[in-house]
Write a protein that holds these residues in place. Structure first.
Motif, PDB file in Angstrom:
ATOM      1  N   ALA A  66       2.287  14.817  38.954  1.00  0.00           N
ATOM      2  CA  ALA A  66       1.630  13.563  38.591  1.00  0.00           C
ATOM      3  C   ALA A  66       0.536  13.152  39.564  1.00  0.00           C
ATOM      4  N   GLN A  67       0.461  13.793  40.733  1.00  0.00           N
ATOM      5  CA  GLN A  67      -0.556  13.420  41.710  1.00  0.00           C
ATOM      6  C   GLN A  67      -1.948  13.778  41.180  1.00  0.00           C
ATOM      7  N   PRO A  68      -2.942  12.930  41.448  1.00  0.00           N
ATOM      8  CA  PRO A  68      -4.281  13.194  40.900  1.00  0.00           C
ATOM      9  C   PRO A  68      -4.925  14.415  41.519  1.00  0.00           C
ATOM     10  N   GLY A  69      -5.878  14.983  40.792  1.00  0.00           N
ATOM     11  CA  GLY A  69      -6.596  16.139  41.301  1.00  0.00           C
ATOM     12  C   GLY A  69      -7.393  15.804  42.553  1.00  0.00           C
ATOM     13  N   SER A  70      -7.477  16.755  43.459  1.00  0.00           N
ATOM     14  CA  SER A  70      -8.236  16.575  44.696  1.00  0.00           C
ATOM     15  C   SER A  70      -8.690  17.946  45.175  1.00  0.00           C
ATOM     16  N   ALA A  71      -9.301  17.970  46.346  1.00  0.00           N
ATOM     17  CA  ALA A  71      -9.749  19.255  46.897  1.00  0.00           C
ATOM     18  C   ALA A  71      -8.584  20.178  47.207  1.00  0.00           C
TER      19      ALA A  71
END
Length: 277
Positions: free
Chosen positions: A44-49
């Motif tokens: 569920a964590q948002p997309g990031s680098a």
């Protein structure tokens, strides 16, 4: 010497000590801080680098929390999919503004999490709204949405138009209950506009107003970029949704455990096609 007068203070001291020992657990419990919300799962964590958001497990669901209290032109509201942080909404009749606060990991994949203001309807529908995000630094994929849903479950069949925080607009659908969402996405930019580093810089153009029209089994996206009359944008999708269904507005922060805010105003909701404006 009066021995009774000597013993009495000792009895008082013992009584005070016993009272303190008996009441201490209650005092300690009263001072215990509230339990924090549970941690969001990794998917569920948002997309990031360093992280890519992925679909939830196919058997993961949370029942929605529904509130049958009218708000503005809507019959009720729901926390679809019950995000970790509860949502809220308010309506200002003097300005016609709906302020929606919501956390939620996404409105995508096989299930959704967002605050939804809805009206139960049948037949054709025209729905449109101006959209603004008060916090300019919110997550780029946060979504203010206009949605027609078969039901209030987190994996409902639905047709969606959305304005994302970073300016993308889309027309999407969940073809059947529990299916993965698919869409047509539009990113609009122009050169020579304010905000560019130079006249040749491509600057994002964010729509001021979006709409959805249901005409039979056809669902179309309507857009006004700079205040011009609403016009259809791209091809419609074809999807049958049984009546009665739910039509309304919503918002998702795209952050599973952090709330953000969207303001939707000048909302049009007509039980007829061809009324988007």
């Amino acid at each position: 010497m009066d021995f009774q007068s000597v013993r009495q203070p000792r009895k008082i001291r013992v009584a005070v000590l016993l009272f303190a020992l008996c009441t201490a657990p209650y005092l300690l419990r009263a001072q215990t801080p509230a339990t924090p919300p549970p941690a969001a799962p990794a998917w569920a964590q948002p997309g990031s680098a360093t992280h890519t958001q992925v679909a939830p497990p196919s058997d993961f669901h949370r029942p929605s929390k529904n509130f049958n209290t009218p708000i503005g032109i809507f019959d009720g509201q729901s926390d679809i999919g019950s995000a970790i942080v509860p949502g809220s909404a308010s309506y200002d009749a003097s300005t016609g503004q709906y302020t929606i606060n919501s956390a939620g990991y996404n409105i995508w994949y096989m299930r959704d999490e967002f605050r939804y203001l809805w009206k139960k309807m049948s037949g054709d529908v025209s729905l449109a709204a101006d959209i603004a995000f008060p916090d300019p630094n919110g997550y780029g994929d946060r979504k203010a949405v206009l949605i027609i849903r078969q039901n209030l479950e987190d994996d409902s069949k639905e047709a969606i138009v959305a304005l994302h925080g970073a300016g993308m607009i889309h027309l999407a659908q969940r073809p059947e209950k529990g299916n993965r969402v698919k869409d047509m996405e539009y990113r609009i930019g122009g050169r020579g506009l304010p905000g560019g580093e130079s006249p040749d810089s491509l600057v994002t153009v964010t729509a001021r107003r979006i709409g959805i029209e249901k005409h039979g089994d056809s669902f179309a996206l309507f857009v006004s970029l700079e205040g011009e009359p609403m016009h259809q944008f791209g091809p419609p999708i074809q999807r049958h949704i049984d009546g009665p269904f739910y039509a309304g507005i919503g918002f998702c922060s795209h952050l599973p455990d952090k709330s953000d805010t969207a303001i939707l105003s000048n909302v049009v909701l007509e039980n007829s096609a061809g009324k988007v404006h």
